[in-house]
Enzyme design. Structure first.
Site, PDB file in Angstrom:
ATOM      1  N   GLU A 149     -26.273  15.654  -2.985  1.00  0.00           N
ATOM      2  CA  GLU A 149     -27.685  15.888  -2.638  1.00  0.00           C
ATOM      3  C   GLU A 149     -28.621  14.967  -3.425  1.00  0.00           C
ATOM      4  O   GLU A 149     -29.730  14.675  -2.991  1.00  0.00           O
ATOM      5  CB  GLU A 149     -28.077  17.354  -2.834  1.00  0.00           C
ATOM      6  CG  GLU A 149     -28.088  17.827  -4.269  1.00  0.00           C
ATOM      7  CD  GLU A 149     -28.472  19.312  -4.392  1.00  0.00           C
ATOM      8  OE1 GLU A 149     -29.532  19.691  -3.867  1.00  0.00           O
ATOM      9  OE2 GLU A 149     -27.696  20.080  -5.002  1.00  0.00           O
ATOM     10  N   CYS A 166      -1.472   1.721  -3.079  1.00  0.00           N
ATOM     11  CA  CYS A 166      -2.458   2.791  -2.881  1.00  0.00           C
ATOM     12  C   CYS A 166      -1.869   4.203  -2.828  1.00  0.00           C
ATOM     13  O   CYS A 166      -2.361   5.109  -3.515  1.00  0.00           O
ATOM     14  CB  CYS A 166      -3.223   2.570  -1.577  1.00  0.00           C
ATOM     15  SG  CYS A 166      -3.521   0.857  -1.166  1.00  0.00           S
ATOM     16  N   TYR A 207      -9.225  -3.430 -10.725  1.00  0.00           N
ATOM     17  CA  TYR A 207      -8.835  -2.149 -10.123  1.00  0.00           C
ATOM     18  C   TYR A 207      -7.551  -1.572 -10.755  1.00  0.00           C
ATOM     19  O   TYR A 207      -7.514  -0.430 -11.176  1.00  0.00           O
ATOM     20  CB  TYR A 207      -8.479  -2.352  -8.646  1.00  0.00           C
ATOM     21  CG  TYR A 207      -9.589  -2.504  -7.657  1.00  0.00           C
ATOM     22  CD1 TYR A 207     -10.065  -1.411  -6.960  1.00  0.00           C
ATOM     23  CD2 TYR A 207     -10.112  -3.756  -7.355  1.00  0.00           C
ATOM     24  CE1 TYR A 207     -11.036  -1.558  -5.975  1.00  0.00           C
ATOM     25  CE2 TYR A 207     -11.089  -3.907  -6.380  1.00  0.00           C
ATOM     26  CZ  TYR A 207     -11.545  -2.799  -5.693  1.00  0.00           C
ATOM     27  OH  TYR A 207     -12.497  -2.942  -4.731  1.00  0.00           O
ATOM     28  N   GLU A 257      -7.237   1.711 -13.149  1.00  0.00           N
ATOM     29  CA  GLU A 257      -6.620   2.909 -12.569  1.00  0.00           C
ATOM     30  C   GLU A 257      -5.380   3.328 -13.366  1.00  0.00           C
ATOM     31  O   GLU A 257      -5.190   4.515 -13.661  1.00  0.00           O
ATOM     32  CB  GLU A 257      -6.241   2.644 -11.101  1.00  0.00           C
ATOM     33  CG  GLU A 257      -7.469   2.510 -10.211  1.00  0.00           C
ATOM     34  CD  GLU A 257      -7.161   2.231  -8.741  1.00  0.00           C
ATOM     35  OE1 GLU A 257      -8.054   2.416  -7.913  1.00  0.00           O
ATOM     36  OE2 GLU A 257      -6.025   1.827  -8.431  1.00  0.00           O
ATOM     37  N   CYS A 267       0.820  -1.213   0.000  1.00  0.00           N
ATOM     38  CA  CYS A 267       0.000   0.000   0.000  1.00  0.00           C
ATOM     39  C   CYS A 267       0.853   1.262   0.000  1.00  0.00           C
ATOM     40  O   CYS A 267       0.653   2.166  -0.808  1.00  0.00           O
ATOM     41  CB  CYS A 267      -0.928  -0.013   1.219  1.00  0.00           C
ATOM     42  SG  CYS A 267      -1.766   1.551   1.470  1.00  0.00           S
ATOM     43  N   HIS A 281     -27.255  21.852  -0.708  1.00  0.00           N
ATOM     44  CA  HIS A 281     -27.295  22.406  -2.057  1.00  0.00           C
ATOM     45  C   HIS A 281     -26.325  23.578  -2.216  1.00  0.00           C
ATOM     46  O   HIS A 281     -26.205  24.367  -1.297  1.00  0.00           O
ATOM     47  CB  HIS A 281     -28.727  22.878  -2.351  1.00  0.00           C
ATOM     48  CG  HIS A 281     -28.906  23.370  -3.743  1.00  0.00           C
ATOM     49  ND1 HIS A 281     -28.934  22.519  -4.829  1.00  0.00           N
ATOM     50  CD2 HIS A 281     -29.045  24.620  -4.230  1.00  0.00           C
ATOM     51  CE1 HIS A 281     -29.091  23.243  -5.922  1.00  0.00           C
ATOM     52  NE2 HIS A 281     -29.165  24.521  -5.592  1.00  0.00           N
ATOM     53  N   LYS A 302       0.068   5.345  -6.005  1.00  0.00           N
ATOM     54  CA  LYS A 302      -0.963   5.328  -7.057  1.00  0.00           C
ATOM     55  C   LYS A 302      -1.814   6.594  -7.001  1.00  0.00           C
ATOM     56  O   LYS A 302      -2.034   7.266  -7.998  1.00  0.00           O
ATOM     57  CB  LYS A 302      -1.828   4.070  -6.899  1.00  0.00           C
ATOM     58  CG  LYS A 302      -2.963   3.870  -7.883  1.00  0.00           C
ATOM     59  CD  LYS A 302      -4.261   4.554  -7.530  1.00  0.00           C
ATOM     60  CE  LYS A 302      -4.820   4.263  -6.164  1.00  0.00           C
ATOM     61  NZ  LYS A 302      -5.388   2.939  -5.974  1.00  0.00           N
TER      62      LYS A 302
HETATM   63  P1  NDP Z   1      -8.355  -7.807  -9.860  1.00  0.00           P
HETATM   64  O1  NDP Z   1      -8.609  -9.158  -9.330  1.00  0.00           O
HETATM   65  O2  NDP Z   1      -9.156  -6.656  -9.413  1.00  0.00           O
HETATM   66  O3  NDP Z   1      -8.453  -7.850 -11.463  1.00  0.00           O
HETATM   67  C1  NDP Z   1      -7.750  -8.776 -12.230  1.00  0.00           C
HETATM   68  C2  NDP Z   1      -8.153  -8.590 -13.685  1.00  0.00           C
HETATM   69  O4  NDP Z   1      -7.330  -9.387 -14.518  1.00  0.00           O
HETATM   70  C3  NDP Z   1      -9.581  -9.007 -13.937  1.00  0.00           C
HETATM   71  O5  NDP Z   1     -10.117  -8.128 -14.874  1.00  0.00           O
HETATM   72  C4  NDP Z   1      -9.421 -10.409 -14.510  1.00  0.00           C
HETATM   73  O6  NDP Z   1     -10.438 -10.759 -15.391  1.00  0.00           O
HETATM   74  C5  NDP Z   1      -8.141 -10.265 -15.288  1.00  0.00           C
HETATM   75  N1  NDP Z   1      -7.414 -11.518 -15.427  1.00  0.00           N
HETATM   76  C6  NDP Z   1      -7.128 -12.434 -14.482  1.00  0.00           C
HETATM   77  N2  NDP Z   1      -6.415 -13.452 -14.969  1.00  0.00           N
HETATM   78  C7  NDP Z   1      -6.257 -13.192 -16.293  1.00  0.00           C
HETATM   79  C8  NDP Z   1      -5.621 -13.876 -17.351  1.00  0.00           C
HETATM   80  N3  NDP Z   1      -5.009 -15.048 -17.154  1.00  0.00           N
HETATM   81  N4  NDP Z   1      -5.654 -13.315 -18.583  1.00  0.00           N
HETATM   82  C9  NDP Z   1      -6.277 -12.126 -18.781  1.00  0.00           C
HETATM   83  N5  NDP Z   1      -6.886 -11.441 -17.818  1.00  0.00           N
HETATM   84  C10 NDP Z   1      -6.889 -11.958 -16.578  1.00  0.00           C
HETATM   85  O7  NDP Z   1      -6.799  -7.598  -9.610  1.00  0.00           O
HETATM   86  P2  NDP Z   1      -5.875  -6.305  -9.694  1.00  0.00           P
HETATM   87  O8  NDP Z   1      -4.557  -6.839 -10.120  1.00  0.00           O
HETATM   88  O9  NDP Z   1      -6.501  -5.232 -10.493  1.00  0.00           O
HETATM   89  O10 NDP Z   1      -5.821  -5.817  -8.192  1.00  0.00           O
HETATM   90  C11 NDP Z   1      -5.308  -6.696  -7.178  1.00  0.00           C
HETATM   91  C12 NDP Z   1      -5.924  -6.427  -5.837  1.00  0.00           C
HETATM   92  O11 NDP Z   1      -5.515  -5.175  -5.357  1.00  0.00           O
HETATM   93  C13 NDP Z   1      -7.439  -6.425  -5.853  1.00  0.00           C
HETATM   94  O12 NDP Z   1      -7.869  -7.492  -5.063  1.00  0.00           O
HETATM   95  C14 NDP Z   1      -7.856  -5.123  -5.252  1.00  0.00           C
HETATM   96  O13 NDP Z   1      -8.715  -5.334  -4.160  1.00  0.00           O
HETATM   97  C15 NDP Z   1      -6.582  -4.473  -4.767  1.00  0.00           C
HETATM   98  N6  NDP Z   1      -6.563  -3.073  -5.229  1.00  0.00           N
HETATM   99  C16 NDP Z   1      -7.450  -2.188  -4.696  1.00  0.00           C
HETATM  100  C17 NDP Z   1      -7.479  -0.891  -5.139  1.00  0.00           C
HETATM  101  C18 NDP Z   1      -8.464   0.068  -4.565  1.00  0.00           C
HETATM  102  O14 NDP Z   1      -9.051  -0.221  -3.531  1.00  0.00           O
HETATM  103  N7  NDP Z   1      -8.707   1.203  -5.211  1.00  0.00           N
HETATM  104  C19 NDP Z   1      -6.549  -0.404  -6.154  1.00  0.00           C
HETATM  105  C20 NDP Z   1      -5.685  -1.429  -6.671  1.00  0.00           C
HETATM  106  C21 NDP Z   1      -5.699  -2.702  -6.199  1.00  0.00           C
HETATM  107  P3  NDP Z   1     -11.843 -11.396 -14.894  1.00  0.00           P
HETATM  108  O15 NDP Z   1     -12.594 -10.289 -14.250  1.00  0.00           O
HETATM  109  O16 NDP Z   1     -12.444 -11.866 -16.166  1.00  0.00           O
HETATM  110  O17 NDP Z   1     -11.503 -12.495 -13.946  1.00  0.00           O
END
Ligand code: NDP
Length: 411
Positions: A405, A10, A142, A146, A5, A400, A13
């Site tokens: 709101e 976080c 995510y 982002e 983080c 407002h 980022k």
């Molecule tokens: P996520 O699990 O959110 O997303 C992973 C993405 O990659 C999904 O779209 C998934 O598709 C895709 N994917 C997975 N495997 C493959 C593959 N083999 N080929 C192609 N696409 C694939 O993971 P992130 O890496 O984005 O984030 C990791 C963690 O970090 C999350 O759990 C999140 O909670 C945390 N995080 C939180 C943030 C926040 O609170 N703002 C910011 C950044 C990270 P599909 O959906 O089809 O499975």
């Protein structure tokens, strides 16, 4: 000290998100009569300033740990048995009565893609020597969303490749559709049902070949295809600690593993992978084990945000989840142009949505797409946690003029 983080997640980022928003802010400013002189951006300066801030935070964490009387040993640690830890560099062992595993998670890149080694992950994105002219981001979660917005805001020609029908699976469908539309309007080439076949690199140029045979030429490929618990090589097998199919430490409601003196909190347990959740789990562990006061963490109705542009803020159930779990529900939705954009040509829409249980009138979910959505979701989280009803929202007088709101005026 500070983990993903603080060091490569976080915090940096969000600094990058702020940095990448200025181009649009300058555009908005002109609608309000400001003529901003020729703008220029220095990636190197942003990275250096970001690193300085991360160093400052790292220093504060170390100081606080020192002040609390914690001994910090900087080494790689591997369990030898349930009470013994081997320190690799120092080639010695230490013993402990209680052990807490909080090693987090690490980016996952699919191994079956030829040339995937040419791709970076978010870890490296924070330390790029130069900002590329073109980038391809793979993933639809995510991090992918982002970073696609960050790169685009900083002027990088950005392509987002997602394998499914719509980005951000698991979020409310109106948020997913609304964000994808806004990202496309901002110039991001969002491609869904898009699967990478291979990546080749020659010189400084990467060529991404898709399953359908099409090719994309780019300067940088970033994978954001999820994260996996950081348990490999930790010696957990020697201590007899059970992992689940994803490699996460299996724990009970008190974060205790199957080995009675070994606990685990945060992303390494793959429950709800968010920083504030890990912090709560850590505090509950301390209270349970060292204060003789068993505390478990309630993982329901956790507010969260996607720091995309525009932002998503959400708490509670999506419309689809609510329909499945509650049957009859009511949905209130408002779509409008944020006031700040009314003097500009930007025709971006803000979306607000309340999902309500018809039988009890309880607000089950709130979803917002637009400026400050994350800030609103934090406060709405209190109302949802208190099981507020739609009638409670309705009898709250509007503030407002504000965007929020709308939340108390939806009929
Ligand atoms: P996520 O699990 O959110 O997303 C992973 C993405 O990659 C999904 O779209 C998934 O598709 C895709 N994917 C997975 N495997 C493959 C593959 N083999 N080929 C192609 N696409 C694939 O993971 P992130 O890496 O984005 O984030 C990791 C963690 O970090 C999350 O759990 C999140 O909670 C945390 N995080 C939180 C943030 C926040 O609170 N703002 C910011 C950044 C990270 P599909 O959906 O089809 O499975």
């Amino acid at each position: 000290v500070g983990g993903t983080c603080v060091i490569r997640g976080c915090v940096p980022k969000k600094l990058f998100v702020y940095a990448s928003h200025f181009a649009e802010d300058f555009e908005i400013a002109s609608g309000f009569g400001w003529e901003v002189g020729k703008s220029s951006f220095s990636w190197k300066k942003l990275v250096a300033n970001k690193d300085r801030e991360i160093d400052r935070l790292n220093g504060i964490y170390i100081k606080n740990l020192d002040a609390a009387g914690v001994e910090i040993i900087q080494d790689r640690a591997e369990l030898r048995d349930a009470n013994t830890i081997y320190l690799v560099d120092q080639d010695r062992t230490v013993r402990a009565k209680t052990i807490l595993i909080a090693t987090g998670a690490t980016p996952f890149v699919p191994h079956n893609i030829p040339g995937a080694a040419h791709a970076i992950t978010s870890n490296e994105a924070f330390h790029l020597e130069d900002l590329p002219k073109r980038v391809v981001v793979v993933g639809g979660g995510y991090i992918a969303v982002e970073f696609a917005c960050i790169f685009n805001g900083l002027g990088v020609e950005t392509t987002l490749l997602y394998r499914g029908p719509q980005i951000l699976r698991g979020f409310d469908d109106d948020m997913r559709d609304g964000l994808a539309e806004a990202m496309i309007k901002k110039g991001i080439d969002v491609r869904t049902q898009a699967n990478v076949g291979s990546i080749e690199k020659s010189g400084d140029v990467c060529r991404v070949t898709m399953h359908d045979g099409s090719e994309i030429e780019t300067d940088l490929v970033m994978y954001a295809t999820g994260r996996v618990p950081n348990t490999i090589g930790l010696g957990l097998d020697k201590a007899g600690v059970e992992l689940d199919g994803a490699g996460a430490v299996k724990v009970d409601q008190y974060s205790r593993s199957n080995v009675s003196n070994i606990y685990a909190v945060g992303d390494v347990t793959n429950r709800v992978n968010l920083t504030p959740v890990a912090i709560r789990e850590g505090a509950a562990f301390a209270e349970t084990v060292f204060n003789d006061n068993p505390v478990s963490v309630d993982h329901s109705d956790i507010p969260s945000a996607v720091f995309s542009q525009p932002e998503i803020g959400t708490v509670g159930l999506t419309e689809a989840e609510a329909r499945e779990q509650y049957g009859e529900i009511e949905v209130f939705k408002s779509t409008f142009r944020p006031m700040k954009l009314t003097l500009t040509d930007i025709d971006e829409k803000m979306i607000m949505k309340l999902v309500v249980d018809k039988a009890t009138d309880r607000v089950l979910g709130c979803h917002i797409l637009g400026p400050d959505a994350g800030e609103m979701a934090q406060v709405l989280g209190i109302a949802v946690k208190m099981k507020a009803t739609k009638a409670d929202f309705d009898r709250t007088v509007a503030l407002h003029p504000s965007a929020a709101e709308e939340l108390v005026t939806m009929r």
